[in-house]
Design a protein around this motif. Structure first.
Motif, PDB file in Angstrom:
ATOM      1  N   MET A 224     -10.883  -0.009   7.781  1.00  0.00           N
ATOM      2  CA  MET A 224     -10.953   0.683   8.516  1.00  0.00           C
ATOM      3  C   MET A 224     -10.816   2.137   8.322  1.00  0.00           C
ATOM      4  O   MET A 224     -11.537   3.128   8.680  1.00  0.00           O
ATOM      5  CB  MET A 224     -10.078   0.889   9.685  1.00  0.00           C
ATOM      6  CG  MET A 224      -9.710   1.900  11.009  1.00  0.00           C
ATOM      7  SD  MET A 224      -9.082   3.024  10.605  1.00  0.00           S
ATOM      8  CE  MET A 224      -6.960   3.070  10.201  1.00  0.00           C
ATOM      9  N   ALA A 250     -15.616  -6.669   9.118  1.00  0.00           N
ATOM     10  CA  ALA A 250     -16.388  -5.495   8.642  1.00  0.00           C
ATOM     11  C   ALA A 250     -18.398  -5.113   8.487  1.00  0.00           C
ATOM     12  O   ALA A 250     -18.625  -4.534   8.709  1.00  0.00           O
ATOM     13  CB  ALA A 250     -15.715  -5.032   8.162  1.00  0.00           C
TER      14      ALA A 250
ATOM     15  N   GLU D 213     -11.465   0.375  16.237  1.00  0.00           N
ATOM     16  CA  GLU D 213     -10.974   0.670  15.032  1.00  0.00           C
ATOM     17  C   GLU D 213      -9.597   1.431  14.529  1.00  0.00           C
ATOM     18  O   GLU D 213      -9.616   0.812  13.997  1.00  0.00           O
ATOM     19  CB  GLU D 213     -11.778   1.232  13.679  1.00  0.00           C
ATOM     20  CG  GLU D 213     -13.719   0.572  13.818  1.00  0.00           C
ATOM     21  CD  GLU D 213     -13.794  -0.761  13.586  1.00  0.00           C
ATOM     22  OE1 GLU D 213     -12.925  -1.843  13.353  1.00  0.00           O
ATOM     23  OE2 GLU D 213     -14.723  -1.937  14.060  1.00  0.00           O
ATOM     24  N   GLU D 217      -6.886  -1.459  13.915  1.00  0.00           N
ATOM     25  CA  GLU D 217      -5.976  -1.719  12.754  1.00  0.00           C
ATOM     26  C   GLU D 217      -4.361  -1.626  13.212  1.00  0.00           C
ATOM     27  O   GLU D 217      -4.076  -2.271  12.341  1.00  0.00           O
ATOM     28  CB  GLU D 217      -6.199  -0.311  11.741  1.00  0.00           C
ATOM     29  CG  GLU D 217      -6.063  -0.447  10.284  1.00  0.00           C
ATOM     30  CD  GLU D 217      -4.444   0.533  10.328  1.00  0.00           C
ATOM     31  OE1 GLU D 217      -3.705  -1.063   9.591  1.00  0.00           O
ATOM     32  OE2 GLU D 217      -4.116   0.558  10.892  1.00  0.00           O
ATOM     33  N   GLN D 242     -11.597  -4.517  19.227  1.00  0.00           N
ATOM     34  CA  GLN D 242     -11.064  -4.624  18.202  1.00  0.00           C
ATOM     35  C   GLN D 242      -9.176  -4.767  18.049  1.00  0.00           C
ATOM     36  O   GLN D 242      -8.678  -6.213  17.230  1.00  0.00           O
ATOM     37  CB  GLN D 242     -10.835  -3.096  16.975  1.00  0.00           C
ATOM     38  CG  GLN D 242     -12.623  -3.066  16.761  1.00  0.00           C
ATOM     39  CD  GLN D 242     -13.778  -2.364  17.453  1.00  0.00           C
ATOM     40  OE1 GLN D 242     -12.984  -2.279  18.529  1.00  0.00           O
ATOM     41  NE2 GLN D 242     -14.417  -2.026  17.070  1.00  0.00           N
TER      42      GLN D 242
END
Ligand SMILES: [Zn+2]
Ligand SMILES: [Zn+2]
Ligand SMILES: [Zn+2]
Ligand SMILES: [Zn+2]
Ligand SMILES: [Zn+2]
Ligand SMILES: [Zn+2]
Ligand SMILES: [Zn+2]
Ligand SMILES: [Zn+2]
Lengths: 487, 487, 487, 487
Positions: A224, A250, D213, D217, D242
């Motif tokens: 990220m 990714a 993202e 994360e 995500q």
């Protein structure tokens, strides 16, 4: 004086064909049929492949209160004996924090010892203006286009997320590639404390405190951050499905992320740490630790699928006495195992001989892919006219049982001990010199190796910058009448 | 008489470098600096790349009651004008069901017309002992190592799962590669009936009746069957995330599956079918239909990630009159669009110029990858001494608006009409002959193209067979005392 | 005469609480503290839960040339002894193909035998207008809202994709729920032939010829077809990650798909088929076969995550003599194992006692979820006033080793033999009657069970129809001037 | 005096049925047909549902240099007007860092104002021994079983990974549930600096600097930490695929992770920030920001699939003057929007009316699920005898256009302004009192609301502890002879 490698089957990352390889001095000058030269190197019944490149070694590295026992001499000679003609070592800043001084220091240690070529990855272990500034010289003057970041080893090498972002952004500007050791250092430390508190003091505690989720998390985070900073990313020692999954996810979004499994993780599993012999288990202590068979299957599939690109070793060899620093406390066992010498033979045996990999994929994973990633292809990693004559005559008829008794590594044990491999380098050539001939009592030639400079702005880096520039979010233009006056 | 391509930047699947390319007759003989030859072809300010290979065309194909309008002459000349020097056409058995006769028939049609080289994929549209037997001759005598299977077009070309399994197994034995058109033909037909019954008769009904899930399902099924049969698999015209996901999932298990997106699906979307002009929409009718932007993003990412390998066109061009066969009933609109001529320029413009792909990836996707998959690399798909001199001087400074007025295709429209492309072939060489020179009034040279034979047992095929043999489940040996006597 | 279950902890799918349960006749009339009734059933130190519902049994089913040995009497009594108060059996059309006749036939067989309540799923094993028509009566008159489709058993029960689509669409219209046995019957047959040809004739061949990929493929296909037809879908005996993954993927797109793992697949693994004793292995032959531990982990996680909803048994018990029909040819071993009696105790022991499931999730998976899916909640599957008094006093202090010697099933072996379970029903009540009292020599009460009618249009079915109507693609309105006149 | 809600259709998380609801004082005492009471509340043509629970509000919260404008009085009255009868507010430690003092402070602010019941989540914004100690009293004495952790708002509320681990472990011991605001605070700050430096100062910069993202994360990281610490986890305001993907991935491994999308993210998208009117865009600034339509589809599917469980609002309302603090610098716009009043109606209209959710799922997502997670079910979140009489007569025939002119919220705008909703509460009852009657000029009744204590050790928490204990890695017992003596 020219040399010709005759009678073999050339295998590169893209094909196999019968051809001879003609070498003048340090370079390949021709590849074709019926070539002749002053000296003939016999490749009959054998493959002729680009010399292996191991992009992940720690020779003579000061670490955890000791220094890795493998020297630049023993390490580079072991490499040659295993078919590897170049390695990339990790250069760590010293007490003064200077990158340039660290490179000088590494040069000093390595230059009279190295038997084959080397390069360095520069470690970023903190962040300040001096580092920001020195990075430019590291890239432009010293020819180093990769920067390593440790997400683990808290209190020592570890960097924080904002530091990674800053460094990654700097990498993007300079056209350099960031690397990460992906484990969540905070959680590793907490789990170490937890298991020690529960009385788990043996090597198994090392594995318990570094579970796959902890690695996967860090890989995911680094990805990220790289995406936000606009740079490709290379994740070292991908050992588990969790990290691999993060990489695949990714890549499927178009992010440019590379993953490097180690030969150890591909072939050894966590049960090694449950060995009743403390010393046996302690010898296997490395980070990340070995995983179970499911993780191995994931890594092998990744190599064939292209979601993982490079097989390395993280060669960081500590001898038994050093390992014993951790008796009674696994967190004090120096982290590291060997593999420089066995990487190629193990990957061939467990990969090509089983059909998991094609011979071409073997070459890609051991040499060509990393050469492209490091932007030194085709000088390294290829068999084409003009390339460095780093060539291996790879003999698939030599079987051998791995044993410390016969290895060139300085260490007196071997994590692959007792395993049978079914291929070996008949000859290893480094820039045209035969540095290893199987069964012929080759000796180290310290000092003949060179440092390889690497230019920034590899092709993928340029493409990504273009895409990021094209897709960066834009300011919304508003009529001042649509903006209240400030307060 | 030799030719030298001078002053360009050679781009291959693995690198870029300044070099001249020397050609003698049909072959490349040398690549290097400062070469000279009898004739000089100027490549200054341009790239020099392997000629494009389009592995998916249907020239003069009898289909849906008519015949594709693009001829072998016009098609291969259009290809050359677009930088493509080889195409692989689909050979369909005729009424007698014979594969060999079909090849003869295709040869008859093509041989005097083709301006560049071609090969065929052989279609398996049923299953019986004769087909089983002929497959061997197709591979060993006719040099065709790929067999196409249609999972759609029920009642016409479609095969059932057991037929696919039998054919795939036969492919595995012969070292040939099965291809599939992946759409569930049963469900397509049911949905066609449903939408027609609801009064949806226009071209949008074509898209509605072939949704992404229907394609994804078939891709997934074909992958399972290939895995069971022990063969790699190539999925043509992957148009959507669903099919791509199935491919990724398979590859992550170590299965060897290839995916081929089309340039149309990468750049055009489903809104084309909603055009108020029937003819406009009908011209875009092909199977699978164009998808939305999310699917496009998935395909682009797949090309960069390596989960998709090849960009093709499925060139099957029907003129306006033919398309009008489907007025009032979208199921009667002949399925097919063009793209042979525009593939390379569109991929460059939308891929390389945006940074989604590197120039190396562009070459891989348009030429090298498919050459490897088809086992004709490096004769085709590479720039190395000894390779066929199928070379394109690719000029990134020529911009052009795509228009039927200037195209070489026989069709009087173009699905990319009005789009701007930013590169064009300055010269296209086919086995050493300049068959296209931009702006110089090049003319077709029918009959100079050759049929390219392809050997079976590509490297991936051999590796997979080894792995399957190693891992096949084994009989449990039981003591007869542990087995009851039969009944 | 009223009964009160006193002193227990009521556990339902949504909570646990101390309460007594008062029953009048067949119904629960009150739940609360300090209730009293004519008869007291002691629940102290125990849980009080809704009677189990096993939605997947094959009692006295004619299959593979024989008839399942478990009778409606023995089966329903074994169920009661295990805490299950309702089961849903599969009703198969006979030679005349009529659905209604089959129901009559099943009624005839079951009605005088059943000790607890039952219902039927109606199997669709072909497609024609009569079936289309009868489906309406099956739903509206016979009270059956579920239709089963076999994607395996080629040449016998298997249906093709277009037949499934037609039947699923009919289900959508009628508000009924389609069920599928998901295995690709074509490929199973091909693999059977392959392994037999290789000399693998033992029970392990059964497992080899039905690998997880073959199940996953069919699950994925059924899901696509259900989505196209606009109906929810229920997949029986989900045994592997591949099928589970397909379900998760579908659910994440908003599709309404249910998955039913069996207690066997949750607790037994493929190594059972490798037993050196043929009879031992043959007893375990069922479809899908048992899988490895990774698949088990996937199924357990699915139950906790909600991606799988129901635990069943597919109880189809054949005795040793019947199993021996397959000596020398595993394809002739009647497919089926038992579990009706052990399902609840095994799930408690391996699920709740390990912490993998909460007690509430246990109730949901054994009773409430399927009652909701079958649209009979809260008459069945709930403990609320007004519900049928199908109640179990579940005693977590009774440990027992599973043994054929003590089981109620008619079969003389048990696939769970030797396993220790840590809970048992102290009392099982079926509509207010105590049909099982642990250690009190309860006897079957054949004929007291009833057939349970189930209404169509469950809530999820209605919601999905609404969504499908809202999102169905619409005709593009074109000006006739934009449509060429027909040809 | 008793009340009876007559003539409605009761909808709970598990079913719908016609029934009356009888209330005595604060409690439901009976649900059934033909009930009578002193007062009749008409529910004909309407649904009767459990009062909504909004588990995520920030009333009068000091934040970003100002204080959220919505008061406990206006907020709880707006809630009632929208059908919500309980909310859980976030309690933040003050300058002294004490948790207990913070609770006292929150009590002081809320107790005389609240019109419906409330509870608090306690925020952990740092880590030390005092916090460790106070957590016990928070749980055991104050009845708060949830602790919130901010992974964003660096320099203010943010905690580091080791702090989270420590707090999560403490939660596990206490049977409490950790909550996280999942965004990587380091990277948010870096991206804020980047966009500001590029001159992006408007509200769109808020969205740009908090991309999906960055949220995904953090969600992924929090999940790993919770798994390592052995506790379930609740992720607030899940706004994107995500984060949702991370949750699904975890749940599929058996981890117990809950996800809470907000009604705003389900129905509003990122284009709001591109509005040409600064004030319009600034009013929509919240964290995480609104996302695009693909993310919305993911969230809706998650609610139906069960991978997401709860719909909340993160109600933190700032007025126009407060928002203007960020003119010229988007990082100074107070983060927060409203929704307390519109949550239920918006979810019904966009969810149930479209068929995306069943009515039962609507109740689950707005009330029952969070009551279970918070361990207050069935006192709250259920319609059963003994439960608090928090009941809403939900009228699906009242349509209304959302407008600040008619709202009860103190704010003078509404992010849903102009949207049509198709259902409203006809009556809202809080513990038996009618606190809102549509169209009858209901007035706030400040001070009648109560604080709801919540016990620790919910069922999922207990199950997970059992599983973690069972599966924790064990010490390898080694013979001292196998351990070298220490150094
Ligand atoms: Zn490392
Ligand atoms: Zn390392
Ligand atoms: Zn096709
Ligand atoms: Zn085609
Ligand atoms: Zn079945
Ligand atoms: Zn069955
Ligand atoms: Zn927040
Ligand atoms: Zn909040």
């Amino acid at each position: 004086m020219s040399k010709v490698i005759k009678g073999g089957t050339v295998v590169t990352a893209d094909r196999q064909y019968k051809a001879d390889v003609l070498i003048e001095g340090e370079k390949i000058v021709e590849i074709g049929e019926n070539l002749s030269g002053d000296e003939v190197i016999d490749a009959s019944e054998a493959y002729v492949i680009p010399g292996g490149i191991d992009p992940h070694t720690h020779l003579e590295m000061p670490f955890m209160g000791t220094t890795a026992a493998e020297t630049f001499e023993s390490g580079t000679f072991a490499a040659a004996a295993g078919g590897t003609t170049m390695l990339v070592d990790f250069c760590l800043p010293g007490a003064d924090g200077s990158l340039l001084n660290a490179i000088d220091d590494w040069d000093r240690k390595s230059k009279d010892q190295i038997c084959v070529d080397i390069s360095y990855h520069m470690a970023i272990t903190g962040w300040n203006e001096n580092i920001f500034n020195e990075m430019e010289a590291v890239v432009k003057e010293r020819g180093i286009n990769t920067f390593k970041h440790f997400m683990a080893y808290k209190g020592a090498l570890m960097v924080e997320d904002d530091e990674m972002f800053a460094s990654f952004k700097r990498c993007a500007e300079l056209g350099a590639l960031p690397l990460v050791h992906a484990e969540n250092g905070d959680i590793v430390q907490e789990l170490q404390n937890k298991y020690l508190a529960e009385g788990v003091t043996g090597p198994e505690g090392h594995a318990y405190s570094r579970p796959p989720e902890v690695e996967g998390e860090a890989a995911n985070r680094a990805i990220m951050i790289a995406d936000a900073a606009g740079t490709p990313l290379y994740i070292v020692h991908v050992s588990c499905e969790q990290a691999h999954e993060a990489i695949r996810r990714a890549r499927q979004k178009g992010m440019r992320v590379y993953g490097e499994p180690l030969i150890q993780h591909l072939t050894l599993d966590e049960s090694e740490y449950f060995n009743k012999d403390w010393q046996y288990a302690a010898r296997r202590v490395m980070s990340p630790p070995f995983r179970n068979k499911e993780h191995q299957a994931s890594l092998w599939a990744g190599l064939a699928a292209g979601s993982l690109q490079v097989v390395a070793t993280d060669h960081a060899a500590f001898d038994d006495a050093q390992k014993r620093m951790g008796v009674g406390d696994f967190t004090k066992i120096p982290n590291g195992t060997g593999g420089l010498e066995e990487r190629m033979a193990m990957l061939w045996t467990k990969g090509v001989e089983t059909g998991r990999l094609t011979p071409e994929e073997f070459v890609a994973a051991t040499s060509s892919n990393i050469a492209k990633i490091l932007n030194i292809y085709p000088m390294k990693g290829a068999l084409v006219p003009g390339a460095d004559a780093d060539v291996v005559v790879w003999d698939p008829t030599i079987s051998k049982t791995i044993s410390p008794a016969t290895q060139k590594s300085i260490i007196d044990y071997n994590v692959f001990e007792g395993m049978e491999v079914t291929a070996q380098p008949r000859y290893t050539l480094s820039r045209g010199d035969v540095v290893w001939a199987y069964g012929q009592n080759s000796q180290p030639q310290p000092g003949r190796g060179k440092f390889v400079k690497r230019a920034p702005f590899a092709s993928a880096s340029k493409a990504l910058s273009k895409w990021k520039e094209l897709t960066t979010p834009r300011k919304i233009e508003r009529d001042p009448l649509n903006i209240p006056s400030g307060v």
